[in-house]
Motif scaffolding. Sequence first.
Motif, short mmCIF file in Angstrom:
data_model
loop_
_atom_site.label_atom_id
_atom_site.label_comp_id
_atom_site.label_asym_id
_atom_site.label_seq_id
_atom_site.Cartn_x
_atom_site.Cartn_y
_atom_site.Cartn_z
N MET A 1 0.84 -1.21 0.00
CA MET A 1 0.00 0.00 0.00
C MET A 1 0.87 1.26 0.00
SD MET A 1 -3.36 -0.76 0.25
CE MET A 1 -4.16 0.42 1.29
N ASN A 2 2.05 1.14 -0.61
CA ASN A 2 2.98 2.26 -0.63
C ASN A 2 3.79 2.22 -1.91
OD1 ASN A 2 5.87 3.24 -0.27
ND2 ASN A 2 4.95 4.07 1.58
N TYR A 3 3.94 3.38 -2.53
CA TYR A 3 4.85 3.53 -3.66
C TYR A 3 5.85 4.60 -3.30
CZ TYR A 3 1.53 0.71 -6.22
OH TYR A 3 0.73 -0.31 -6.61
N THR A 4 7.09 4.42 -3.75
CA THR A 4 8.14 5.34 -3.34
C THR A 4 8.91 5.90 -4.52
OG1 THR A 4 10.01 5.62 -1.83
CG2 THR A 4 9.90 3.54 -3.01
N ALA A 5 9.30 7.15 -4.39
CA ALA A 5 10.18 7.80 -5.34
C ALA A 5 11.60 7.68 -4.78
CB ALA A 5 9.80 9.26 -5.52
N GLU A 6 12.52 7.21 -5.59
CA GLU A 6 13.88 6.98 -5.12
C GLU A 6 14.68 8.26 -4.91
OE1 GLU A 6 14.79 4.02 -4.07
OE2 GLU A 6 12.82 3.30 -4.69
N ALA A 7 14.30 9.34 -5.63
CA ALA A 7 15.04 10.61 -5.53
C ALA A 7 14.11 11.74 -5.93
CB ALA A 7 16.25 10.58 -6.47
N PRO A 8 14.45 12.97 -5.53
CA PRO A 8 13.65 14.11 -5.99
C PRO A 8 13.68 14.19 -7.52
CG PRO A 8 15.19 14.77 -4.26
CD PRO A 8 15.54 13.37 -4.66
N ALA A 9 12.66 14.79 -8.10
CA ALA A 9 12.56 14.90 -9.55
C ALA A 9 13.76 15.63 -10.17
CB ALA A 9 11.26 15.62 -9.93
N VAL A 10 14.40 16.49 -9.41
CA VAL A 10 15.52 17.27 -9.92
C VAL A 10 16.87 16.56 -9.78
CG1 VAL A 10 14.37 19.49 -9.66
CG2 VAL A 10 15.66 18.54 -7.73
N TRP A 11 16.89 15.37 -9.20
CA TRP A 11 18.13 14.63 -9.02
C TRP A 11 18.61 14.09 -10.37
CZ3 TRP A 11 21.80 14.09 -5.50
CH2 TRP A 11 22.73 13.06 -5.65
N ASP A 12 19.90 14.18 -10.60
CA ASP A 12 20.52 13.63 -11.80
C ASP A 12 21.58 12.63 -11.34
OD1 ASP A 12 22.47 13.28 -13.95
OD2 ASP A 12 21.46 14.96 -14.94
N PRO A 13 21.62 11.43 -11.92
CA PRO A 13 22.64 10.45 -11.50
C PRO A 13 24.07 10.98 -11.58
CG PRO A 13 20.99 9.38 -12.87
CD PRO A 13 20.69 10.86 -12.90
N ALA A 14 24.31 11.97 -12.41
CA ALA A 14 25.65 12.57 -12.49
C ALA A 14 26.05 13.23 -11.18
CB ALA A 14 25.70 13.59 -13.63
N PHE A 15 25.07 13.59 -10.34
CA PHE A 15 25.36 14.21 -9.05
C PHE A 15 26.04 13.24 -8.08
CE2 PHE A 15 21.36 17.06 -9.62
CZ PHE A 15 22.04 17.86 -10.53
N ASP A 16 25.93 11.94 -8.35
CA ASP A 16 26.51 10.93 -7.45
C ASP A 16 27.98 11.18 -7.13
OD1 ASP A 16 24.24 9.37 -7.03
OD2 ASP A 16 24.67 8.04 -8.72
N GLU A 17 28.72 11.70 -8.09
CA GLU A 17 30.15 11.90 -7.94
C GLU A 17 30.52 13.27 -7.36
OE1 GLU A 17 32.06 9.23 -8.37
OE2 GLU A 17 30.19 8.23 -8.93
N ALA A 18 29.55 14.16 -7.23
CA ALA A 18 29.84 15.52 -6.77
C ALA A 18 30.00 15.57 -5.26
CB ALA A 18 28.74 16.48 -7.21
N ASP A 19 31.02 16.28 -4.79
CA ASP A 19 31.28 16.41 -3.35
C ASP A 19 30.19 17.18 -2.62
OD1 ASP A 19 33.63 14.99 -3.57
OD2 ASP A 19 34.88 16.80 -3.75
N ASP A 20 29.48 18.05 -3.34
CA ASP A 20 28.46 18.89 -2.70
C ASP A 20 27.05 18.34 -2.91
OD1 ASP A 20 28.36 19.46 -5.40
OD2 ASP A 20 28.36 21.65 -5.14
N VAL A 37 13.89 16.21 1.94
CA VAL A 37 13.66 15.07 2.82
C VAL A 37 12.54 14.22 2.21
CG1 VAL A 37 14.42 16.17 4.96
CG2 VAL A 37 12.00 16.28 4.30
N LYS A 38 12.59 12.93 2.52
CA LYS A 38 11.53 12.03 2.07
C LYS A 38 10.48 11.94 3.17
CE LYS A 38 12.22 8.23 -0.45
NZ LYS A 38 12.59 6.82 -0.76
#
Length: 155
Positions: A1-20, A37-38
């Motif tokens: 009875m729950n669906y989840t979004a893994e990240a905010p809509a503005v998240w880009d996988p390229a951000f994974d490597e960014a220090d900030d 926050v989720k």
Amino acid sequence: MNYTAEAPAVWDPAFDEADDCLLSSDQCVIHARHYFVKGLIEIPVIGSDEVFSWAVWVSLSRESFFRAADRWETPGREAEEPYFGWLTTDLSVYSPTTLNLKTHVHTRPVGELPFVELEPTDHPLAVEQCTGITRDRLREIAAAVLHPFGDGQQP
């Protein structure tokens, strides 16, 4: 009875490597300027004791995010006043878009995701949170989420 979004809509996988940038299971920071926050948008199922929920991301001000983060593991944190935020999850089963709906994020006891209260409007998601959904509507949502392109076709 729950669906989840893994990240905010503005998240880009390229951000994974960014220090900030940071993406955890329940907190997100983008370029040390945007904070999320989720939490759960809970919708009562009419005629039952069940609750359907969307696990969504909400943007918070820097001040609110750090206040919430400082208390993330603090017992009694649920006594905090709600934080204002903007919904940053696009729930495609709703039209118009759910992006940027006004919210209040209510902290819950340690270990529980916050409750996301939508500002009362005529948006279908806000109406459903206020009035509840039928089992038929729940089946519609499940079909749309599990088979977003219908009949197994790709976009």
